[in-house]
Design a protein around this motif. Structure first.
Motif, PDB file in Angstrom:
ATOM      1  N   THR A   1     -95.914 -34.313 -15.357  1.00 33.10           N
ATOM      2  CA  THR A   1     -95.839 -35.432 -14.409  1.00 33.10           C
ATOM      3  C   THR A   1     -96.598 -35.089 -13.135  1.00 33.10           C
ATOM      4  OG1 THR A   1     -93.653 -36.010 -15.262  1.00 33.10           O
ATOM      5  CG2 THR A   1     -94.289 -36.954 -13.149  1.00 33.10           C
TER       6      THR A   1
ATOM      7  N   ASN B   1     -97.813 -46.980  -7.434  1.00 32.75           N
ATOM      8  CA  ASN B   1     -97.948 -46.463  -8.798  1.00 32.75           C
ATOM      9  C   ASN B   1     -97.501 -45.008  -8.904  1.00 32.75           C
ATOM     10  OD1 ASN B   1     -98.875 -48.886  -9.708  1.00 32.75           O
ATOM     11  ND2 ASN B   1    -101.018 -48.283  -9.890  1.00 32.75           N
ATOM     12  N   SER B   2     -97.806 -44.204  -7.882  1.00 32.91           N
ATOM     13  CA  SER B   2     -97.423 -42.789  -7.915  1.00 32.91           C
ATOM     14  C   SER B   2     -95.912 -42.623  -7.893  1.00 32.91           C
ATOM     15  CB  SER B   2     -98.046 -42.054  -6.724  1.00 32.91           C
ATOM     16  OG  SER B   2     -99.452 -42.099  -6.784  1.00 32.91           O
TER      17      SER B   2
ATOM     18  N   TYR C   1     -94.555 -43.580 -11.329  1.00 31.90           N
ATOM     19  CA  TYR C   1     -94.868 -42.600 -12.370  1.00 31.90           C
ATOM     20  C   TYR C   1     -94.013 -41.347 -12.181  1.00 31.90           C
ATOM     21  CZ  TYR C   1     -97.435 -39.914 -15.813  1.00 31.90           C
ATOM     22  OH  TYR C   1     -97.757 -39.170 -16.924  1.00 31.90           O
TER      23      TYR C   1
ATOM     24  N   GLY D   1     -91.948 -40.835 -15.304  1.00 26.63           N
ATOM     25  CA  GLY D   1     -92.562 -39.734 -16.033  1.00 26.63           C
ATOM     26  C   GLY D   1     -91.641 -38.536 -16.157  1.00 26.63           C
TER      27      GLY D   1
ATOM     28  N   THR E   1     -98.454 -41.402 -22.232  1.00 32.26           N
ATOM     29  CA  THR E   1     -99.322 -41.789 -21.121  1.00 32.26           C
ATOM     30  C   THR E   1    -100.696 -42.210 -21.627  1.00 32.26           C
ATOM     31  OG1 THR E   1     -98.182 -40.349 -19.540  1.00 32.26           O
ATOM     32  CG2 THR E   1    -100.436 -40.992 -19.004  1.00 32.26           C
TER      33      THR E   1
ATOM     34  N   LEU F   1    -102.476 -46.979 -12.503  1.00 37.27           N
ATOM     35  CA  LEU F   1    -101.460 -46.494 -13.441  1.00 37.27           C
ATOM     36  C   LEU F   1    -100.451 -47.563 -13.836  1.00 37.27           C
ATOM     37  CD1 LEU F   1    -100.559 -42.940 -12.029  1.00 37.27           C
ATOM     38  CD2 LEU F   1    -101.215 -43.434 -14.397  1.00 37.27           C
TER      39      LEU F   1
ATOM     40  N   LEU G   1     -97.293 -47.476 -16.357  1.00 38.58           N
ATOM     41  CA  LEU G   1     -95.929 -47.563 -15.837  1.00 38.58           C
ATOM     42  C   LEU G   1     -95.099 -48.572 -16.609  1.00 38.58           C
ATOM     43  CD1 LEU G   1     -96.566 -47.460 -11.986  1.00 38.58           C
ATOM     44  CD2 LEU G   1     -95.969 -45.584 -13.521  1.00 38.58           C
TER      45      LEU G   1
END
Length: 286
Positions: free
Chosen positions: A88, A159-160, A163, A167, A183, A206, A210
């Motif tokens: 991740t 998005n981070s 994730y 993730g 992914t 991403l 997601l």
């Protein structure tokens, strides 16, 4: 969160019944041979304590009574979480590097090498090629790399964060290889869905991945309940509501920019499918 050794037993000891019980309870664990012993590992001291108590009551896995399901380990510091979720962290680090190289989505010379199809800029006009021509030149990496492109800080931050949240759950439950495979699969599916729907266009992020991770956790949890994939209340409703709002086209009308709705939907549907398959396999092995 670091791994904790719950039990250290002689190789002659039969752990098969207790391991089967842990599988029925959907408790992530590993049993390895180490120093002439078999060692049972779980993630986090809190989960380890619950597993020790469980072994004290049911060493042979014969849980005739009602057994409470061990909970997912509590969150600890970021560094400990990174040690527990290296894949991740690696994906996010690569995303941050691409964000810097592409100057937050402003460096089109760099973006050109990562977009789904090749393009050129002539004045104020953007000319995109078709996928067939791009792949004919051997640029197969483009099928995946749009997930690394982000246009602006807000796009990257949202998005981070998601994730990081989703993730880590999948990496904890299904391992780094499982998260990597999902992914890449969701990136491929969402990119193709967007290209199929909109034709040659410039998109990235991403978010398609997601929605795939979200759909995977959602359906998997419905079929094989486990504490790791149990999302906070309202998260699923919020994400699906956001998808529905975006698909109305309201943000394009307000000139906030185009949103790759087909990528989101393609990722979600693919994630639901992998969650269905994974959940069915988990139920069968329980």
């Amino acid at each position: 969160m670091s791994a904790v050794a719950v039990l250290r037993l002689p190789l002659a000891a039969d752990l098969s019944g207790f391991v089967a019980l842990l599988r029925r309870l959907q408790v992530p664990h590993r049993v390895i041979e180490e120093g002439g012993e078999q060692v049972l590992w779980v993630a986090g001291e809190e989960l380890a304590e619950q597993v020790r108590e469980l072994y004290a009551r049911y060493p042979d896995g014969d849980a005739a009574g009602e057994v409470a399901e061990p909970v997912a380990p509590e969150r600890e510091g970021v560094l400990l979480q990174l040690r527990r979720s290296p894949l991740t962290g690696a994906v996010l680090l690569l995303t941050f590097i691409v964000f810097a190289v592409t100057a937050a989505g402003e460096n089109f010379a760099a973006i050109r090498w990562l977009s789904f199809v090749d393009f050129r800029i002539d004045g104020e006009h953007l000319y995109l090629t078709y996928l067939e021509a791009t792949l004919a030149s051997g640029q197969w990496w483009r099928l995946l790399t749009p997930m690394l492109i982000h246009f602006g800080w807000l796009h990257l931050a949202m998005n981070s964060l998601w994730y990081w949240e989703l993730g880590r759950r999948i990496e904890f439950r299904q391992g780094a290889i499982g998260l990597l495979g999902l992914t890449l699969l969701f990136a491929l599916a969402s990119n193709f869905a967007q290209y199929w729907w909109a034709g040659p266009s410039l998109f990235g992020g991403l978010s398609g991945v997601l929605y795939g991770l979200l759909g995977h956790c959602w359906i998997y949890q419905r079929l094989a309940p486990n504490p790791v994939y149990r999302l906070p209340p309202g998260v699923l409703v919020m994400m699906l509501a956001w998808l529905a709002i975006c698909m109305t086209g309201v943000f394009e009308l307000l000139q906030f920019g185009a949103i790759a709705n087909a990528a989101h939907l393609g990722g979600l549907l693919t994630g639901c499918l992998t969650g269905l398959l994974g959940g069915m396999l988990a139920r069968r092995s329980a």
